[in-house]
Every structure is written in structure tokens, then in C-alpha cells.
Design a protein around this motif. Structure first.
Motif, mmCIF file in Angstrom:
data_model
loop_
_atom_site.group_PDB
_atom_site.id
_atom_site.type_symbol
_atom_site.label_atom_id
_atom_site.label_comp_id
_atom_site.label_asym_id
_atom_site.label_seq_id
_atom_site.Cartn_x
_atom_site.Cartn_y
_atom_site.Cartn_z
ATOM 1 N N ASN A 233 44.611 37.906 18.216
ATOM 2 C CA ASN A 233 44.930 36.613 17.617
ATOM 3 C C ASN A 233 45.455 36.913 16.216
ATOM 4 N N PHE B 187 47.043 35.514 12.397
ATOM 5 C CA PHE B 187 46.959 34.402 11.453
ATOM 6 C C PHE B 187 47.712 34.750 10.173
ATOM 7 N N TYR C 88 47.227 33.296 6.277
ATOM 8 C CA TYR C 88 46.511 32.436 5.355
ATOM 9 C C TYR C 88 47.242 32.440 4.021
ATOM 10 N N LEU D 118 44.534 28.066 6.100
ATOM 11 C CA LEU D 118 45.366 28.505 7.211
ATOM 12 C C LEU D 118 46.786 27.974 7.072
ATOM 13 N N LYS E 290 48.901 30.117 13.075
ATOM 14 C CA LYS E 290 48.174 31.063 13.911
ATOM 15 C C LYS E 290 48.880 31.234 15.241
ATOM 16 N N PHE F 7 47.898 32.546 19.222
ATOM 17 C CA PHE F 7 46.915 33.016 20.200
ATOM 18 C C PHE F 7 47.608 33.484 21.462
ATOM 19 N N PHE G 257 48.296 36.084 3.000
ATOM 20 C CA PHE G 257 47.537 37.119 3.702
ATOM 21 C C PHE G 257 47.752 37.017 5.202
ATOM 22 N N ASN H 105 42.647 39.250 14.513
ATOM 23 C CA ASN H 105 41.370 39.269 15.220
ATOM 24 C C ASN H 105 41.633 39.883 16.588
ATOM 25 N N PHE I 257 37.572 39.686 11.480
ATOM 26 C CA PHE I 257 38.928 39.461 11.015
ATOM 27 C C PHE I 257 39.326 40.657 10.163
ATOM 28 N N PHE J 157 42.099 41.682 7.399
ATOM 29 C CA PHE J 157 43.118 41.118 6.521
ATOM 30 C C PHE J 157 43.999 42.199 5.937
#
Lengths: 118, 114
Positions: free
Chosen positions: B32, B34, B36, B46, B49, B51, B90, B94, B102, B104
Motif C-alpha cells: 500500500n 501513500f 503525506y 494524507l 493513497k 491500494f 513524505f 506499508n 509504515f 517513510f
């Protein structure tokens, strides 16, 4: 609604002292995370709670660090015998899902606690 | 070592310029992804994202990101930046079915000049 809150916003302590950092997650969120962010770095995972239990504490750097979430809501990160290298911003995040499709959904972050160890 | 890499540490753009911030990860398995954003004085929040499904995902404020599995990349784009986009960005990963950690990247600081 209210977001994730963290107290205190700033904490200055002396080397060797004990500190507690508090996190109030969004109401109803079952998952809670603690991260540490040093200057110029991204957040570094410390520990993850699902409900009251620490589902993954593999990110805690050593046994001076400990976290609890006794009632499945508020969490406290505890640091014993603080060292200067512990100085960082400690972030808390909560998530409404324990895991989506085997992974993790959106995390909602708090403002962080800036810890300074003199 | 497994990691999330953001190659651009500091980016300075003029308003209306196009933006692309790189993100590469080295974790195997299904992930997953993301992005941020942290605006000055504010919390991490957020942006978007991914998935599954369409690898081109759209987020808030006109941002989008494209997942290219073969390149292990998830680059962030915006066609025309605004002064209000000045922030730290950032990328986070995941890895499914290996827990809820997570990972980063180190972040990219974006400054947009009016």
C-alpha cells in the motif's frame, strides 16, 4: 470532530530522567501508532497497538522505551533514563481500521511532542 | 537494506510550474502506498493513497501519483503548483501481510515562489 492530540507539545528534560508522552487518538480508532522523527528525517516506526495490545513493538530502539494502551484508547509512551540521542519529535497516529486488504489504511497524525534531552 | 527513497530533498519552483517528486521503494510483495504532506506548523496529513486498481490515483488539491510496479515507484505530480503547496512531502509504504508498519521516506521540502 476532534483529531489526534498529544501532550505535552514540548518536553525538556535532563539526561537520565524519566518521561511520559501521552496520545489521545480519534474516538473509535482501534489502531494506534507511535513514531519518532529526527531532524531532516521521515517518521520512524516505533510501536503499533491494535486495541489494548501491542501488536508490533519491533521499532522500539531498546528496553528504555515502553508504551501502554490499557483501555484501548489513550496511549502513553514511556522513556526511562533518557539520553541526548532520544531528542526528537514523537508522533502518534491513529487509524479506524486494523488493516485493510492485509495492510494499513490512512493514519491520522497528531501534532507531536518535541522532546529535548539536555 | 529495504528502504523508501525520496531523491529530491529540496525543490524550489515558481508558481504555475509543474511538479514531480520521486519515490522509490525496495520492499517486495504487495504494498500500500501513500503520500503525506506537512504544511508549515501543521500535522502530517494524507494527500493520496494507492491500494489496488487504477495505478494513477488522484488526491486532494490537484495532486496525483502513479504506481509503476516494475519500477517500484510512486511519484507524486501536480501540473501547476501554487504558493500554498509549500510544504514537506513524505512518501510512505506499508507492506501487506507482514504487519502494520509504515516505512517513510526522508521527505522532500517544496518551496513555491509567488
Amino acid at each position: 470532530g476532534a483529531g489526534v492530540s498529544q501532550t505535552p507539545s514540548n518536553k525538556v528534560t535532563e539526561k537520565g530522567k524519566y518521561v511520559e508522552l501521552r496520545c489521545d487518538p480519534i474516538s473509535g480508532h482501534t489502531a494506534l501508532y507511535w513514531y519518532r522523527q529526527s531532524l531532516g528525517q521521515g517518521p520512524e516506526f516505533l510501536i503499533y497497538f491494535q486495541g489494548t495490545g501491542a501488536a508490533d513493538d519491533s521499532g522500539l530502539p531498546n528496553d528504555r522505551f515502553f508504551a501502554v494502551r490499557p483501555e484501548g484508547s489513550v496511549s502513553t509512551l514511556k522513556i526511562q533514563r533518557t539520553e541526548r540521542g532520544d531528542s526528537a519529535v514523537y508522533l502518534c497516529a491513529s487509524s479506524p481500521f486494523p488493516g485493510l486488504a492485509g495492510g494499513t489504511d490512512t493514519q491520522y497524525f497528531g501534532p507531536g511532542t518535541r522532546l529535548t534531552v539536555l | 537494506a529495504q528502504s523508501v527513497s525520496q531523491h529530491n530533498h529540496h525543490v524550489i519552483l515558481s508558481e504555475a510550474a509543474s511538479l514531480e517528486l520521486g519515490c522509490n521503494y525496495s520492499y517486495g510483495g504487495t504494498v500500500n502506498l501513500f503520500w503525506y504532506v506537512q504544511y508549515p506548523g501543521q500535522h502530517l496529513q494524507l494527500l493520496l493513497k494507492y491500494f489496488s486498481g487504477d495505478p494513477l490515483v488522484k488526491g486532494i488539491k490537484g495532486f496525483e501519483a502513479e504506481f509503476i510496479k516494475s519500477k517500484f515507484s510512486f511519484n507524486l505530480r501536480k501540473p501547476s503548483v501554487q504558493w500554498s503547496d509549500t510544504a514537506e512531502y513524505f512518501c510512505a509504504v506499508n507492506v501487506r501481510n507482514t504487519g502494520n508498519q509504515f516505512y517513510f521516506g526522508t521527505g522532500t521540502s517544496l518551496t513555491v515562489i509567488p
